[in-house]
Design a protein around this motif. Structure first.
Motif, short mmCIF file in Angstrom:
data_model
loop_
_atom_site.label_atom_id
_atom_site.label_comp_id
_atom_site.label_asym_id
_atom_site.label_seq_id
_atom_site.Cartn_x
_atom_site.Cartn_y
_atom_site.Cartn_z
N HIS A 127 4.71 -4.04 -9.21
CA HIS A 127 3.75 -5.14 -9.24
C HIS A 127 3.11 -5.29 -7.87
O HIS A 127 3.73 -4.99 -6.84
CB HIS A 127 4.45 -6.44 -9.65
N ASP A 128 1.85 -5.75 -7.87
CA ASP A 128 1.14 -5.99 -6.61
C ASP A 128 1.14 -4.75 -5.73
O ASP A 128 1.62 -4.75 -4.59
CB ASP A 128 1.76 -7.17 -5.86
N LEU A 129 0.58 -3.67 -6.29
CA LEU A 129 0.66 -2.36 -5.63
C LEU A 129 -0.73 -1.74 -5.52
O LEU A 129 -1.50 -1.76 -6.48
CB LEU A 129 1.57 -1.44 -6.46
N HIS A 130 -1.06 -1.22 -4.34
CA HIS A 130 -2.30 -0.49 -4.12
C HIS A 130 -1.96 0.98 -3.86
O HIS A 130 -1.29 1.30 -2.87
CB HIS A 130 -3.06 -1.08 -2.92
N LEU A 131 -2.45 1.85 -4.74
CA LEU A 131 -2.28 3.29 -4.58
C LEU A 131 -3.59 3.87 -4.07
O LEU A 131 -4.63 3.72 -4.72
CB LEU A 131 -1.92 3.94 -5.91
N ASP A 132 -3.55 4.54 -2.92
CA ASP A 132 -4.75 5.15 -2.38
C ASP A 132 -4.47 6.61 -2.04
O ASP A 132 -3.50 6.93 -1.34
CB ASP A 132 -5.21 4.42 -1.11
N ASN A 133 -5.33 7.48 -2.58
CA ASN A 133 -5.18 8.92 -2.38
C ASN A 133 -3.79 9.40 -2.81
O ASN A 133 -3.11 10.14 -2.10
CB ASN A 133 -5.45 9.30 -0.91
N VAL A 134 -3.40 8.96 -3.99
CA VAL A 134 -2.11 9.33 -4.57
C VAL A 134 -2.36 10.26 -5.75
O VAL A 134 -3.27 10.03 -6.55
CB VAL A 134 -1.33 8.08 -5.02
N LEU A 176 0.84 -1.20 0.00
CA LEU A 176 0.00 0.00 0.00
C LEU A 176 0.87 1.25 0.00
O LEU A 176 1.77 1.39 0.84
CB LEU A 176 -0.91 0.01 1.23
N ILE A 177 0.58 2.15 -0.95
CA ILE A 177 1.17 3.49 -0.95
C ILE A 177 0.02 4.48 -0.87
O ILE A 177 -0.85 4.48 -1.74
CB ILE A 177 2.01 3.74 -2.21
N ALA A 178 0.00 5.32 0.17
CA ALA A 178 -1.16 6.17 0.40
C ALA A 178 -0.73 7.60 0.74
O ALA A 178 0.36 7.83 1.29
CB ALA A 178 -2.02 5.61 1.53
N ASN A 179 -1.62 8.53 0.37
CA ASN A 179 -1.50 9.92 0.81
C ASN A 179 -0.16 10.55 0.42
O ASN A 179 0.53 11.16 1.25
CB ASN A 179 -1.71 10.02 2.33
N ILE A 194 -2.27 -3.91 -10.26
CA ILE A 194 -2.27 -2.57 -9.67
C ILE A 194 -3.70 -2.19 -9.30
O ILE A 194 -4.63 -2.40 -10.08
CB ILE A 194 -1.71 -1.53 -10.66
N VAL A 195 -3.87 -1.60 -8.12
CA VAL A 195 -5.15 -1.05 -7.69
C VAL A 195 -4.94 0.43 -7.39
O VAL A 195 -4.03 0.79 -6.64
CB VAL A 195 -5.70 -1.77 -6.45
N ALA A 196 -5.78 1.29 -7.99
CA ALA A 196 -5.73 2.72 -7.71
C ALA A 196 -7.11 3.16 -7.21
O ALA A 196 -8.11 2.99 -7.91
CB ALA A 196 -5.34 3.50 -8.96
N THR A 197 -7.16 3.71 -6.01
CA THR A 197 -8.41 4.21 -5.43
C THR A 197 -8.21 5.65 -4.97
O THR A 197 -7.17 5.99 -4.41
CB THR A 197 -8.86 3.34 -4.25
N ASN A 198 -9.20 6.48 -5.23
CA ASN A 198 -9.18 7.87 -4.77
C ASN A 198 -7.93 8.62 -5.24
O ASN A 198 -7.38 9.45 -4.52
CB ASN A 198 -9.27 7.93 -3.24
N CYS A 199 -7.51 8.34 -6.46
CA CYS A 199 -6.28 8.94 -6.99
C CYS A 199 -6.60 10.01 -8.03
O CYS A 199 -7.68 10.04 -8.62
CB CYS A 199 -5.39 7.87 -7.61
N ARG A 200 -5.60 10.86 -8.26
CA ARG A 200 -5.71 11.93 -9.26
C ARG A 200 -4.51 11.81 -10.20
O ARG A 200 -3.36 11.71 -9.75
CB ARG A 200 -5.71 13.29 -8.56
N PHE A 201 -4.81 11.86 -11.52
CA PHE A 201 -3.77 11.69 -12.52
C PHE A 201 -3.67 12.95 -13.37
O PHE A 201 -4.60 13.31 -14.08
CB PHE A 201 -4.08 10.47 -13.39
N GLU A 202 -2.51 13.62 -13.29
CA GLU A 202 -2.28 14.87 -14.02
C GLU A 202 -1.22 14.72 -15.10
O GLU A 202 -1.15 15.54 -16.01
CB GLU A 202 -1.86 15.97 -13.04
N GLY A 203 -0.37 13.72 -15.01
CA GLY A 203 0.71 13.54 -15.97
C GLY A 203 0.29 12.66 -17.15
O GLY A 203 -0.68 11.89 -17.07
#
Length: 281
Positions: free
Chosen positions: A19-26, A3-6, A41-50
Motif C-alpha cells: 500500500h502507498d507505493l510508488h514504482l519507478d523504472n521497475v 519509492l521503489i526505483a530502478n 499504487i503509482v507505477a511510472t516508467n515500468c515494464r510488465f512481463e509477468g
C-alpha cells in the motif's frame, strides 16, 4: 508513499498487499500476481512481463509504462485506475473493473478488453486486433478512438463517443442508450438490435447497416454507396445528407435524404409498416 526505483521483481506475488507505493523504472519479470490486493499504487516508467500484475487493486496510477505480451490479463477486479501514455501488447486487459480513466493509450492486441467494466472515461485510445472490446460494459465516455478490432461495443449501455474511426463488422450490437458524434463507422451490419442508438454527424459504410434497431436517430449523417438494405425492420427518425443506395422494409418512423437509389417494400415488411420515406426538396 514509499519509492521503489530502478529494480526488478519476478516470481509469484512479490509485492502482495502493498500500500502507498510508488514504482519507478521497475520491471516485473515472468511470474504471477506481482501487485495483487494492493491500494494507492503509482507505477511510472515500468515494464510488465509477468501475468496478472494488477488484480484486486484499489486506487492506482499507471503512467509511461509498457505491458509486454506476457503481461496478459493484467488489470482485473480493480477500481479507480488512471492510465496515461502507455503501450499495451498483451490481451484480455481490463475486466470487471470500475472507474477507469484512460488517456493516450495504445493497445496492440485488444482481444476481450474492457469486459464488464463500469464508468470508463477515455481520451485518445488506439485499439488494434482482437475481438469484442467493451462487451457488457456500461457508462462509457470516449473522445478520440481509432479501432480496427472486431465486434466492438456489443451489449453496452449508456455510452457517448466522439471523434472515432471504427472499422469492423457487427459493431454496436444489442446496445442501449448510445450516442456517437463526429465519427466514421466502417463495416457491415452496424447497430443491429440496438435501442436508443443516436448518430450525429457520422459517416457510415458497409452493407445492411442499422437493421432491427428500435428508436434509432440519425442527424446529419452520410452513407457510402455500399450501404444497401439499410434499416430493415427498424423504427427510426433519420436525417441523411447526400445519397443512400437502398432502404429496405423499415417498420415505422421517418427517413429524409437528398437522394435515394431505391426503396424495397415487399410482402415481408412488419407492422405497422408506416415509415415515411422522402427526398429533400
Amino acid at each position: 508513499m514509499k519509492l521503489i526505483a530502478n529494480t526488478e521483481f519476478g516470481g509469484e506475488r512479490p509485492l502482495f498487499a502493498s500500500h502507498d507505493l510508488h514504482l519507478d523504472n521497475v520491471t516485473i519479470r515472468e511470474g504471477e500476481s506481482a501487485i495483487k490486493e494492493c491500494s494507492n499504487i503509482v507505477a511510472t516508467n515500468c515494464r510488465f512481463e509477468g501475468n496478472y500484475p494488477f488484480w484486486h487493486v484499489h486506487g492506482f496510477t499507471i503512467k509511461d509504462c509498457y505491458f509486454d505480451v506476457g503481461g496478459r490479463s493484467a488489470l482485473w477486479y480493480s477500481d479507480h485506475l488512471k492510465m496515461s501514455n502507455t503501450v499495451i501488447d498483451a490481451p484480455k486487459m481490463f475486466r470487471e473493473m470500475n472507474d477507469i480513466d484512460i488517456e493516450n493509450v495504445e493497445m496492440n492486441d485488444a482481444d476481450e478488453v474492457f469486459w464488464r467494466c463500469n464508468r470508463i472515461n477515455i481520451k485518445n485510445l488506439k485499439l488494434h486486433g482482437g475481438t469484442y472490446p467493451f462487451m457488457f460494459s456500461n457508462d462509457i465516455r470516449v473522445d478520440g478512438l481509432e479501432s480496427d478490432s472486431k465486434y466492438v461495443f456489443q451489449y453496452v449501455k449508456n455510452v457517448e463517443i466522439r471523434n472515432a474511426k471504427i472499422t469492423t463488422k457487427d459493431a454496436f450490437w444489442e446496445v442501449e442508450n448510445v450516442t456517437i458524434y463526429d465519427s466514421e463507422l466502417n463495416g457491415e451490419y452496424l447497430g443491429w438490435h440496438s435501442k436508443n442508438l443516436r448518430l450525429v454527424n457520422c459517416h457510415i459504410s458497409g452493407e445492411q447497416p442499422l437493421c432491427y434497431a428500435h428508436d434509432l436517430i440519425l442527424e446529419n449523417c452520410t452513407f457510402d454507396a455500399d450501404c444497401d438494405r439499410a434499416f430493415e425492420y427498424s423504427t427510426l427518425n433519420a436525417d441523411i445528407r447526400g445519397a443512400i443506395t437502398n432502404i429496405k422494409n423499415p417498420t415505422s418512423g421517418r427517413i429524409v435524404a437528398d437522394s435515394i437509389g431505391s426503396i424495397t417494400i415487399d410482402e415481408n415488411i412488419k407492422a405497422p409498416a408506416n415509415c415515411e420515406i422522402k427526398t429533400r426538396n
